[in-house]
Design a protein around this motif. Structure first.
Motif, mmCIF file in Angstrom:
data_model
loop_
_atom_site.group_PDB
_atom_site.id
_atom_site.type_symbol
_atom_site.label_atom_id
_atom_site.label_comp_id
_atom_site.label_asym_id
_atom_site.label_seq_id
_atom_site.Cartn_x
_atom_site.Cartn_y
_atom_site.Cartn_z
ATOM 1 N N LYS A 176 5.993 -0.413 -4.545
ATOM 2 C CA LYS A 176 4.915 0.568 -4.445
ATOM 3 C C LYS A 176 4.475 0.731 -2.997
ATOM 4 O O LYS A 176 4.609 -0.181 -2.181
ATOM 5 N N LYS A 177 3.950 1.929 -2.702
ATOM 6 C CA LYS A 177 3.503 2.241 -1.349
ATOM 7 C C LYS A 177 1.986 2.311 -1.328
ATOM 8 O O LYS A 177 1.375 2.980 -2.157
ATOM 9 N N GLU A 178 1.393 1.594 -0.386
ATOM 10 C CA GLU A 178 -0.054 1.612 -0.192
ATOM 11 C C GLU A 178 -0.313 1.955 1.267
ATOM 12 O O GLU A 178 -0.231 1.098 2.144
ATOM 13 N N GLU A 179 -0.595 3.218 1.527
ATOM 14 C CA GLU A 179 -0.724 3.738 2.888
ATOM 15 C C GLU A 179 0.568 3.433 3.659
ATOM 16 O O GLU A 179 1.631 3.894 3.255
ATOM 17 N N ASP A 180 0.509 2.642 4.731
ATOM 18 C CA ASP A 180 1.715 2.370 5.514
ATOM 19 C C ASP A 180 2.511 1.176 5.000
ATOM 20 O O ASP A 180 3.561 0.849 5.553
#
Length: 243
Positions: A176-180
């Motif tokens: 998963k992507k959380e901001e950068d």
């Protein structure tokens, strides 16, 4: 004689890894030294598995035998008082005499953190692998699902390790992507030498478009040359060991 199981958190940046080495400071050496200072006993602390230089742990597990009568609930504080600030005992339990931190483990969960940013972020210097290139996160997520299940992961093992079999089972994987930040978590019954770092590097290379093979084909090939690069050790965390 008591068998004590301890749960450990550490920042691996300043260490050669878990295992004692003659010329460099290890996590194991620091913990054994701390135990000696509070018990006057030379304990052999056995971990669930070795972590390499720069690798961190949120929930490493180890065990050691002791004749000390220090109450088990007092042991974490006592040992921590003799440890450097980047190593901490989070919990201690008295377990059956035949419990072994490595051989009794049923599965492990690792976390790998990628900093996907055009520029370096000093706060993450020791805790994330900087990748400046644009990554196709949706493709990385889609391909990662091929890892789930029992497979021969020979193509995802670095040289320098001798094992009876390269077959392992991955129970769960998430990306998963959380901001950068891109956070990869992998749970399995065991992992080969550098396996999680090679998985992370392969997914990065797929996300960059440097690898056109499907991850399914890479696994089936059992060929290390078909997989991606070995991602940096500083992005890897041993999150949890299950018994």
């Amino acid at each position: 004689m008591r068998n004590i199981m301890i749960t450990i958190e550490y920042k691996g940046t300043n260490y050669c890894g878990w295992q004692i080495q003659n010329d460099r400071t290890s996590i194991q050496e620091c913990i054994e030294s701390a135990i000696y200072k509070i018990t006057n006993e030379k304990a052999n602390v056995t971990s669930s598995g070795r972590t390499d230089a720069g690798v961190h742990a949120l929930g490493q597990v180890a065990n050691f035998y002791t004749n000390s009568r220090i109450p088990v609930d007092k042991l974490p504080g006592a040992i921590n008082s003799k440890l450097p600030d980047d190593i901490s005992i989070l919990d201690a339990k008295e377990v059956d005499y035949d419990f072994h931190a490595r051989y009794s483990a049923k599965k492990k969960r690792y976390r790998y953190v990628i900093l996907n940013s055009k520029y370096k972020r000093p706060i993450y210097n020791d805790f994330a692998y900087l990748v400046k290139y644009k990554l196709d996160i949706d493709k990385m997520i889609q391909e990662s699902k091929y890892l789930i299940g029992e497979h021969d992961f020979k193509g995802f093992m670095s040289t320098g390790s001798s094992v009876k079999t390269t077959v392992r089972t991955i129970y769960d994987i998430s990306l998963k992507k959380e901001e950068d930040l891109i956070i990869l978590e992998v749970e399995g019954n065991g992992f080969l030498y550098n396996m999680v770092r090679i998985i992370a590097g392969t997914l990065v290379d797929i996300g960059r478009g440097r690898i056109n093979l499907s991850l399914k084909d890479i696994i089936e090939s059992k060929n290390r040359d078909n997989a991606g690069h070995t991602a940096d050790s500083k992005g890897l965390f041993l999150k949890k060991v299950y018994y």
